[in-house]
Write a protein that holds these residues in place. Sequence first.
Motif, PDB file in Angstrom:
ATOM      1  N   ASP A  65      -8.233  44.693  55.229  1.00 59.54           N
ATOM      2  CA  ASP A  65      -9.032  44.985  55.194  1.00 59.54           C
ATOM      3  C   ASP A  65      -9.822  45.581  53.271  1.00 59.54           C
ATOM      4  N   ARG A  66      -8.999  45.758  52.628  1.00 58.63           N
ATOM      5  CA  ARG A  66      -8.995  46.238  51.169  1.00 58.63           C
ATOM      6  C   ARG A  66      -9.743  45.171  51.407  1.00 58.63           C
ATOM      7  N   SER A  81     -13.879  45.455  52.322  1.00 62.15           N
ATOM      8  CA  SER A  81     -14.475  47.379  51.887  1.00 62.15           C
ATOM      9  C   SER A  81     -14.898  46.833  50.498  1.00 62.15           C
ATOM     10  N   GLU A  82     -13.721  45.309  50.046  1.00 67.74           N
ATOM     11  CA  GLU A  82     -14.298  45.098  48.135  1.00 67.74           C
ATOM     12  C   GLU A  82     -15.538  44.203  48.747  1.00 67.74           C
ATOM     13  N   THR A 141     -19.312  46.687  49.977  1.00 71.02           N
ATOM     14  CA  THR A 141     -19.621  48.033  48.820  1.00 71.02           C
ATOM     15  C   THR A 141     -19.435  47.379  47.332  1.00 71.02           C
TER      16      THR A 141
END
Length: 146
Positions: free
Chosen positions: A134-135, A138-139, A142
């Motif tokens: 998930d990290r 997300s990175e 974004t």
Amino acid sequence: MILFNRGLLLTILLAVLAGAAGAWLAGRHVVQRHQQPSLHAFVHEELALSSEQERRLEVLEQDFAVRRHAREAELRAANAELAAAIQARHEYSPEVQAAVEHFHHAMGELQKETILHVLAMRTVLTPEQAVKFDRRISEALTDQAL
């Protein structure tokens, strides 16, 4: 008043399109050189998958590859329609507009297929792996990768 003939107008249009394409390709090249490993590499190399997880992901990846290739073929067809429509009248005609809309629709469908694939991959992961996954997602979305 300066009068433009069709040939000059077409030349200017093609020069602008070629310049935009060149800038886009150069930008992609620079970004790719400074990018983190692909999501595929991240999942397979950094998440310590079990053999069962590897097997399940392989099935998902094979299925997605088929759908992705079909969507990419649709994108190529839409580009060919756009080229033909521009060549036919050398103006922003209803045919050009329809070809642009076809391309945008195909691109949106490819994006949906990709998102569905990413979400399906997540279901194979353990809760600890999912946090890292998930990290990373997300990175990537974004543009905040370190």
